[in-house]
Motif scaffolding. Structure first.
Motif, PDB file in Angstrom:
ATOM      1  N   UNK A   1      94.188  62.591  -6.338  1.00 16.96           N
ATOM      2  CA  UNK A   1      92.885  63.094  -6.760  1.00 16.96           C
ATOM      3  C   UNK A   1      91.745  62.183  -6.342  1.00 16.96           C
ATOM      4  N   UNK A   2      90.562  62.532  -6.827  1.00 17.66           N
ATOM      5  CA  UNK A   2      89.359  61.759  -6.545  1.00 17.66           C
ATOM      6  C   UNK A   2      88.604  61.566  -7.852  1.00 17.66           C
ATOM      7  N   UNK A   3      87.799  60.560  -7.901  1.00 18.81           N
ATOM      8  CA  UNK A   3      87.091  60.243  -9.118  1.00 18.81           C
ATOM      9  C   UNK A   3      85.853  59.432  -8.764  1.00 18.81           C
ATOM     10  N   UNK A   4      84.967  59.297  -9.747  1.00 13.50           N
ATOM     11  CA  UNK A   4      83.787  58.485  -9.513  1.00 13.50           C
ATOM     12  C   UNK A   4      84.012  57.099 -10.118  1.00 13.50           C
ATOM     13  N   UNK A   5      83.631  56.095  -9.394  1.00 14.91           N
ATOM     14  CA  UNK A   5      83.822  54.727  -9.874  1.00 14.91           C
ATOM     15  C   UNK A   5      82.505  53.958  -9.764  1.00 14.91           C
ATOM     16  N   UNK A   6      82.419  52.904 -10.532  1.00 12.16           N
ATOM     17  CA  UNK A   6      81.226  52.059 -10.520  1.00 12.16           C
ATOM     18  C   UNK A   6      81.652  50.597 -10.578  1.00 12.16           C
ATOM     19  N   UNK A   7      81.000  49.756  -9.822  1.00  7.00           N
ATOM     20  CA  UNK A   7      81.284  48.328  -9.887  1.00  7.00           C
ATOM     21  C   UNK A   7      81.130  47.659  -8.544  1.00  7.00           C
ATOM     22  N   UNK A   8      80.939  46.358  -8.585  1.00  7.11           N
ATOM     23  CA  UNK A   8      80.759  45.622  -7.333  1.00  7.11           C
ATOM     24  C   UNK A   8      82.031  45.581  -6.506  1.00  7.11           C
ATOM     25  N   UNK A   9      83.184  45.774  -7.156  1.00  3.93           N
ATOM     26  CA  UNK A   9      84.441  45.877  -6.405  1.00  3.93           C
ATOM     27  C   UNK A   9      84.322  46.911  -5.310  1.00  3.93           C
ATOM     28  N   UNK A  10      83.757  48.034  -5.687  1.00  4.07           N
ATOM     29  CA  UNK A  10      83.723  49.171  -4.781  1.00  4.07           C
ATOM     30  C   UNK A  10      82.604  49.001  -3.750  1.00  4.07           C
ATOM     31  N   UNK A  11      81.540  48.330  -4.157  1.00  2.00           N
ATOM     32  CA  UNK A  11      80.499  47.985  -3.186  1.00  2.00           C
ATOM     33  C   UNK A  11      81.090  47.067  -2.114  1.00  2.00           C
ATOM     34  N   UNK A  12      81.930  46.137  -2.548  1.00  4.11           N
ATOM     35  CA  UNK A  12      82.578  45.239  -1.581  1.00  4.11           C
ATOM     36  C   UNK A  12      83.446  46.037  -0.622  1.00  4.11           C
ATOM     37  N   UNK A  13      84.149  47.041  -1.143  1.00  3.47           N
ATOM     38  CA  UNK A  13      84.975  47.885  -0.280  1.00  3.47           C
ATOM     39  C   UNK A  13      84.143  48.579   0.783  1.00  3.47           C
ATOM     40  N   UNK A  14      82.953  49.046   0.388  1.00  2.95           N
ATOM     41  CA  UNK A  14      82.081  49.704   1.368  1.00  2.95           C
ATOM     42  C   UNK A  14      81.672  48.730   2.469  1.00  2.95           C
ATOM     43  N   UNK A  15      81.332  47.520   2.078  1.00  2.16           N
ATOM     44  CA  UNK A  15      80.908  46.537   3.080  1.00  2.16           C
ATOM     45  C   UNK A  15      82.084  46.161   3.990  1.00  2.16           C
ATOM     46  N   UNK A  16      83.271  46.083   3.417  1.00  2.00           N
ATOM     47  CA  UNK A  16      84.448  45.816   4.260  1.00  2.00           C
ATOM     48  C   UNK A  16      84.619  46.922   5.286  1.00  2.00           C
ATOM     49  N   UNK A  17      84.410  48.156   4.838  1.00  2.00           N
ATOM     50  CA  UNK A  17      84.500  49.276   5.769  1.00  2.00           C
ATOM     51  C   UNK A  17      83.452  49.181   6.869  1.00  2.00           C
ATOM     52  N   UNK A  18      82.236  48.820   6.473  1.00  2.00           N
ATOM     53  CA  UNK A  18      81.169  48.697   7.469  1.00  2.00           C
ATOM     54  C   UNK A  18      81.505  47.601   8.483  1.00  2.00           C
ATOM     55  N   UNK A  19      82.049  46.503   8.004  1.00  2.00           N
ATOM     56  CA  UNK A  19      82.432  45.419   8.921  1.00  2.00           C
ATOM     57  C   UNK A  19      83.515  45.886   9.887  1.00  2.00           C
ATOM     58  N   UNK A  20      84.419  46.730   9.395  1.00  2.00           N
ATOM     59  CA  UNK A  20      85.468  47.250  10.284  1.00  2.00           C
ATOM     60  C   UNK A  20      84.858  48.126  11.378  1.00  2.00           C
ATOM     61  N   UNK A  21      83.883  48.941  11.003  1.00  2.00           N
ATOM     62  CA  UNK A  21      83.199  49.775  11.994  1.00  2.00           C
ATOM     63  C   UNK A  21      82.493  48.892  13.021  1.00  2.00           C
ATOM     64  N   UNK A  22      81.801  47.881  12.514  1.00  2.00           N
ATOM     65  CA  UNK A  22      81.097  46.966  13.413  1.00  2.00           C
ATOM     66  C   UNK A  22      82.081  46.239  14.320  1.00  2.00           C
ATOM     67  N   UNK A  23      83.238  45.881  13.752  1.00  2.00           N
ATOM     68  CA  UNK A  23      84.214  45.135  14.535  1.00  2.00           C
ATOM     69  C   UNK A  23      84.723  45.968  15.704  1.00  2.00           C
TER      70      UNK A  23
END
Lengths: 231, 435
Positions: B348-370
């Motif tokens: 399933x999917x759900x909504x989450x809140x927290x800096x953990x998940x913000x960090x995940x987004x930035x990790x994803x962005x770094x992967x795209x940049x890489x």
């Protein structure tokens, strides 16, 4: 034999002086056949090997090992090694170097005893070493042996490893033909289970001659199945 | 074998202790740091200097000298000797070739003083250092809601993905267990490993949520799109869920996972967690950074300086874009951290809140940049995030900064370039590169 004994005594003296901080590693193992740099050392089936090594915090190390054939045709062998190893400050800790003097003694063929000096460069799971022997297997020509060993962890227990070595003979005496160089390889897999190490490997000569040494049959390749327990 | 049994007993005791702490504080995530401080560690990590690898005389072609039984047995003897000398119990031994050391975990008796024991152990020349087994907490929590993906518009994901999608880039998710059977994570997890002893791999919320934000597959007709939908994940379980709102980790499990990520040369390492300063983890992060690996960590808004590892030098710290950055961590990057839809265990999917998940987004962005980084020296120079005029991440500028200009021109992302030109003054305009 006298030189081997000297090496053992030197290692023992080192150990005694720093025993409190030394790290000891001993193994007792069996192997289906004894091979040395791609060559058989006796047509005598399985061998038993015991070894003991000592590491001192300053980087010095030393060790002795004994090898016995379970059938009578082969010669028992004793080895002693003393050396020094270190790391490069500017590089990650899995880079380093080692240097050692190694003596091999054959119980039933003392004329084939020989001493080698070694210098090595070590990287992550890889080691490049050069060995110099003035009288390899008791011969009159000096040899240079260059080897590259590598291993790769497949998971926490299993690993694959490989080795390629090149033995170069120096100039022969005037009245003898120069011995041709040879290249040996070894590939295998190993596993560590608690105190046990197990290995299955295939080694052999891929270029050059397979004569000489102690193997009358001169087999160019063989499977080696071995297991050892650490204590 | 007895070591294994002892470790299992200790892990069980730790798990029970953690569970009771979690129950006491489950309603208030903000109280987590205080609880961590109150629970004194009962285990020590003792780092033994490993002998340098050298030639061997036992006929073993094992290679560099780590991981073999003789070496482990030798170090176990040293650990046992230290334990006996100080009235401690050996729990486990673990080789750490990345640091040239071996780690022995020793259990303290109930009455032992932690600092005194550490000082006594550090007096031995074979001990590089000793430290307490610290406890870490995953940052953020989940709610049973669903909304839009907040990063999609400000980060121009459509245009970014026309340039790069994180293909052939490896992101290590050091977290709780990822549900690698989730349909939105199909084929995303290249390898998984469980570093939590005595706990079988069961898909858990926090790790699955972070993984989805990084690499949920695109164009599959379901769910969400990760920031790097073609990235490959190493799902490294170093944390365990004690409740739906609390996920714990410790120094040893995190160090093992970090070592794995270092050995596998993951380009990006995501650590959506926070805890006290930890010497062992700090040293391993330094090794990762020296290998040009990017380490991303979540800022703990309740911890002074943002918490560890976010505050560790070289780590890309990520805070909530909608709240103030922790005092003393002004270098932190901000990213959407609230109401983020993502994957959860069970498909399933759900909504989450927290800096953990913000960090995940930035990790994803770094992967795209890489992936977009196509320079010949790509591996020698880590990609760098770029700040936009408002102080947040300018994803387009970051991507174009990473990519070779020719690649950017040839890409199908004219909108991103146009937007960059109009909002940030161009790739070489008014942008501030990360330190």
């Amino acid at each position: 034999m006298r030189q081997a004994a000297r090496c053992v005594l030197a290692a023992a003296a080192l150990a005694a002086s720093c025993a409190a901080q030394a790290q000891f590693a001993g193994t007792l193992g069996v192997a289906s056949v004894d091979r040395y740099r791609g060559m058989g050392t006796g047509d005598a089936g399985a061998v038993v090997r015991a070894s003991a090594m000592l590491d001192l915090p300053v980087g010095a190390y030393g060790g002795v090992s004994g090898l016995w054939h379970t059938r009578g045709a082969g010669a028992a062998r004793a080895e002693a090694m003393i050396g020094w190893s270190g790391r490069f400050d500017a590089l990650p800790p899995d880079w380093g170097w080692d240097a050692a003097v190694h003596r091999t003694h054959f119980a039933a063929a003392g004329d084939k005893d020989f001493t080698e000096a070694m210098l090595g460069l070590l990287g992550p799971d890889v080691a490049l070493r050069g060995w110099y022997a003035p009288h390899y297997f008791g011969g009159y020509t000096r040899t240079f042996y260059t080897e590259l060993n590598a291993s790769h962890a497949l998971d926490a227990r299993w690993r694959a490893f490989g080795h390629v070595g090149w033995l170069h003979y120096g100039p022969a005496a005037d009245y003898q033909p120069r011995t041709p160089d040879r290249t040996d390889t070894l590939v295998g897999i190993g596993a560590t289970l608690a105190r046990w190490d197990m290995q299955l490997a295939r080694d052999g000569i891929v270029a050059g001659h397979a004569r000489g040494g102690l193997d009358a049959r001169g087999r160019r390749a063989a499977w080696i199945l071995g297991a050892s327990v650490a204590f | 074998m007895s070591l294994l049994h002892a470790w299992r007993r200790a892990a069980l005791a730790l798990a029970l202790g953690s569970a009771s702490l979690a129950a006491a504080g489950a309603d208030d995530a903000a109280s987590a740091p205080a609880m961590a401080a109150a629970s004194a560690p009962r285990e020590l990590l003792v780092m033994l200097r490993a002998p340098t690898a050298h030639a061997r005389i036992d006929g073993n072609y094992g290679g560099a000298g780590y991981g073999d039984a003789a070496h482990a047995q030798s170090q176990a003897r040293v650990g046992a000797r230290l334990a006996a000398a100080h009235g401690l119990t050996v729990v486990t031994l673990w080789a750490l070739p990345a640091l040239g050391m071996d780690c022995v975990v020793l259990a303290l008796p109930p009455a032992a003083d932690v600092q005194a024991s550490i000082a006594a152990l550090q007096s031995h020349p074979e001990v590089a250092w000793a430290q307490p087994m610290n406890e870490f907490r995953a940052q953020g929590h989940a709610d049973p809601l669903y909304a839009l993906q907040p990063a999609a518009a400000p980060w121009h994901l459509d245009e970014l993905h026309a340039v790069a999608t994180g293909r052939q880039v490896h992101v290590a998710i050091i977290d709780s267990a990822v549900d690698d059977t989730h349909p939105d994570l199909a084929q995303a997890v290249q390898a998984r490993a469980n570093f939590v002893d005595d706990r079988a791999w069961v898909p858990e919320l926090h790790g699955t949520a972070v993984a989805g934000l990084v690499a949920a597959r695109a164009d599959n007709g379901i769910g969400i799109v990760g920031i790097a939908p073609d990235a490959q994940l190493y799902a490294l379980r170093a944390c365990w869920e004690v409740s739906a709102r609390e996920t714990l980790c410790n120094s040893l499990s995190l160090a093992k996972a970090l070592s794995f990520a270092i050995e596998r040369r993951a380009e990006v390492i995501n650590m959506s967690l926070s805890g006290p300063d930890d010497l062992l983890l700090g040293r391993l992060i330094d090794v990762a950074l020296s290998h040009r690996q990017q380490v991303v960590a979540a800022v703990d808004p309740h911890a002074a300086g943002g918490g560890f590892p976010a505050a560790h030098p070289g780590v890309i710290a990520v805070a909530d874009a909608q709240s103030d950055v922790a005092p003393g961590l002004q270098s932190a990057w901000s990213a959407p951290a609230r109401d983020l839809p993502t994957t959860v265990p069970g498909g399933g999917w759900r909504m989450v809140t927290g800096t953990s998940f913000a960090a995940g987004e930035v990790s994803g962005l770094l992967a795209v940049m890489d992936q977009a980084q196509t320079r010949a020296d790509a591996r020698a120079t880590p990609v760098r995030l770029v700040r936009g005029p408002g102080g947040g991440i300018d994803a387009c500028a970051s991507l174009l900064n990473a990519a070779q200009p020719a690649t950017a021109r040839a890409s199908a992302a004219p909108g991103c370039r146009a937007l960059l030109a109009s909002t940030a003054g161009g790739a070489s305009g008014n942008v501030v590169a990360s330190p």
